[in-house]
Design an enzyme around this catalytic site. Structure first.
Site, PDB file in Angstrom:
ATOM      1  N   LYS A   1      34.094  37.928  44.013  1.00  0.00           N
ATOM      2  CA  LYS A   1      34.090  38.605  42.713  1.00  0.00           C
ATOM      3  C   LYS A   1      35.515  39.062  42.446  1.00  0.00           C
ATOM      4  O   LYS A   1      36.048  39.900  43.175  1.00  0.00           O
ATOM      5  CB  LYS A   1      33.142  39.805  42.745  1.00  0.00           C
ATOM      6  CG  LYS A   1      33.207  40.664  41.476  1.00  0.00           C
ATOM      7  CD  LYS A   1      32.247  41.857  41.531  1.00  0.00           C
ATOM      8  CE  LYS A   1      32.607  42.888  40.477  1.00  0.00           C
ATOM      9  NZ  LYS A   1      31.810  44.116  40.600  1.00  0.00           N
TER      10      LYS A   1
ATOM     11  N   GLY B   1      30.138  52.898  36.944  1.00  0.00           N
ATOM     12  CA  GLY B   1      29.640  54.196  37.396  1.00  0.00           C
ATOM     13  C   GLY B   1      29.196  55.150  36.311  1.00  0.00           C
ATOM     14  O   GLY B   1      28.784  56.268  36.596  1.00  0.00           O
TER      15      GLY B   1
ATOM     16  N   GLY C   1      27.754  49.666  34.454  1.00  0.00           N
ATOM     17  CA  GLY C   1      27.212  50.453  33.350  1.00  0.00           C
ATOM     18  C   GLY C   1      25.696  50.542  33.348  1.00  0.00           C
ATOM     19  O   GLY C   1      25.126  51.448  32.738  1.00  0.00           O
TER      20      GLY C   1
END
Lengths: 254, 254, 254, 254
Positions: free
Chosen positions: D96, D157, D184
């Site tokens: 990622k 977060g 989110g």
């Protein structure tokens, strides 16, 4: 209203407008007068320097600042060429950089826009780049000399309002150059909301031009922009979950 | 702006205001002048007919219509008694019926409000009932003689805006009497949105009174109300999902 | 999942379903099996006691609790009569009181519903009244013996979700009887949201019945309801404006 | 659930999870078991190859695919170096890409992310870039070999849900690679909504890790993801403004 200074020019209206989509061009001067808008964007393609057709510039009063845009550009290089042609055609030093390759949502190409902004700012243009509200990119636009950033609220012409509200709020909090919300604003309440959030100005074209009465709609937007700006200056109170009485609630007849 | 007729009185401003929560009462006349509001609500309890304290009415210019409210009433009977006292005290024939027993959210008691409205309308009052936006109740309020209905957007003093948007829209579409959105409106954009939806007027108290500069905020709200109203008259275009270009998109340099 | 007790009956599923709008009634048992729903509402009119047509009850397994509704009632008296007929027809003691006169939005008549609830509760019914979420009314429904309150999220069949979110939240916080969100829930995310807010159950009919695959959709809703319920029990953390890193952010290669 | 194929690997769970923010690392295997998640992201910095501290990898079962992330990278070059280290450390070929310089909102640097993606894809990594949902950029990521795009719903977060809903929808409609909503998502209803919109998977870390019971919350999210996916497959009906009855409305007692 308090002043906005952009490219050395002082604006007392924070409503920027556009020339596209009017049923008749004769609405343009009426709309400008009713709204008090002092800056209007125009696609260079519509500026007929050859003179065969009636030039769109003839509909724009002299005291209104022209904001030529690079509509039709698909790369930074094309945007740069259009901007130079605009300057040579006497359209002034302001330029709205708009680079679009996606034909469905007309989403701006942020990277090409950044490249064009850097080149044009170095050439002395007052550059207002039209972008997806990306905080990292916006800071980079500042670094390369953008005079303002123009994030979209929603895709061009959709009238949906501030779909990107939270992303725009980040730009407003973190940018040192003015933030002008451009595209998507479809109702006066959307314009007021943008100003309440802290935007420095808004650009409204479709919603005004396609109203049944564009002059009245221009006036409506100008009032909403001023309302939102005044509210921010007058300092709004916060929101709450539980109620807070306005009137005394002890039993009246106790 | 176009006129609103209510209780035989013609209003050119569609912003109603209130007297609660001002840091100093001396703000009230300044706010009224800056906003152009022509109707102001006042809790009867604040009207000191005895004269020991300075009467709140002395802060309200003569050309502004008084809208006494029944704040503090917990039943229809109490609301009726307060209304009668208000009329005897010379506060005129307008009355905002407000019956509240829930002390956390200050939600109106729709049923007691209906009962009080019926009695007071029969006595010749111009009754504006403050209610939860319930379409069935609103139609019944019309039948018993309400001069308008005043649905809440959000609980009193929360500044949250139109939480009940969809319910208010039903009232606007189906009521024959004016619909005045009252409570919850915290920003000019909320007021503009209510007017764009088709409300006939809005009542704003907390958001104006608790601003750092209530006069400037009053002016901001008056402009937003007018903006929303003008936009409705000028006929807004609809929204869309895909983009619709404002500027020609064929390659400029082709 | 934790249990919900209603009318002396213990439910392990918090998804209530309905019998209306299915393309074919044969979907009903498949949907019940796939979703695990243990309570289903049925319009008494659809219960053909005469036996000429195939009775809708024959499609409902024995272990599923019937919730006959008073659909078609326009007054409290009519609702009471329908409820009594349902009991005599062997539909059990549960009754969903639904009194509707508004034919456009099908908004419930809260007052007539309250009257019917009082009468039926006194007769020993387990009454679940379908209402506009009005906190004051909901407390009154509790007082007269309602077994639960069933506030609407949006008008019946609109699939719009929780338009009345804030009003429902007030009921959830203040009611001692279970709150079952009924009407408007159009997607599993809406059902999950209602449960996260603290609803005790939801009733979903249109969204399941009109899906291309009602059994699969029933299963989707049952999972969403359980997800929302579990999340509430597992205690969600709050929201924030600024970011909070999940991964260490000090430069990896420092 | 139907399968998702990514990097040649077949996933039957569409919930990806993370290792950050757990009160105790011992929650990680419990959460993985309860949720059925088959892919988990881990910051390479947390992988202690030296062995002094207990390695985070020891908490991850063998059948769960590791998704190392480049957290801490501030440029494309740093991201590339971290990715290579991860591969050498035996973390597999998935990566990622996360490049962040803004420390307040942790917004990704889309341009550096694109550059890193291009390099790593050419080296044979299965690259999942974490980005602001920018349609133009997403198409470019596809061109340079991204295996998926991971747009944020809201800053890391914050638990705010799909603030960027409309921008994500554009990616879903236009991308040929899978779209995985990352960051989110704070509640199961948000995850269900993302799947209903058409996302191929979601990545949830904070909301699970910071719940009082992370295992139960992991299970809640897995059910919501499946609910949203099933609903899309079962074909949801559209929304409407006016009501559509579920039960027959002709007067029952006529």
């Amino acid at each position: 209203m308090d002043e906005l200074i952009l490219g050395g020019h002082t604006f007392t209206s924070r409503l920027f407008t556009g020339t596209g989509k009017f049923g008749s061009r004769s609405w343009i001067p009426k709309m400008l007068e009713a709204s008090g808008s002092q800056m209007i964007t125009v696609a260079l393609r519509r500026v007929d320097s050859g003179g065969r057709n009636e030039n769109i510039l003839s509909f724009i009063p002299e005291n209104v600042v022209l904001l030529p845009n690079t509509s039709g550009a698909r790369t930074a290089e094309e945007a740069v060429r259009i901007a130079r042609i605009a300057r040579e055609a006497g359209c002034g030093k302001f330029i709205k950089v708009e680079v679009i390759t996606d034909m469905r949502y007309l989403m701006p190409d942020n990277w090409e826009t950044l490249r064009a902004t850097e080149i044009l700012a170095a050439e002395g243009f007052v550059v207002l780049p039209y972008v997806l509200p990306d905080l990292v990119l916006a800071k980079r636009l500042e670094e390369v000399g953008a005079a303002a950033v123009m994030p979209l609220g929603a895709p061009i012409g959709t009238n949906r309002g501030l779909d990107t509200r939270e992303l725009i709020a980040m730009l407003i909090e973190n940018c040192t150059v003015p933030v002008v919300v451009d595209a998507g604003i479809g109702k006066p309440s959307h314009a007021a909301e943008a100003m309440e959030l802290g935007a420095d100005a808004v650009l409204v074209n479709t919603a005004i031009a396609t109203a049944e009465d564009p002059a009245m709609m221009g006036r409506a937007f100008s009032m909403a922009v001023e309302a939102g700006r005044l509210a921010r200056i007058a300092r709004m109170a916060g929101t709450s979950v539980e109620a807070r009485p306005s009137s005394p609630l002890t039993g009246f007849l106790d």
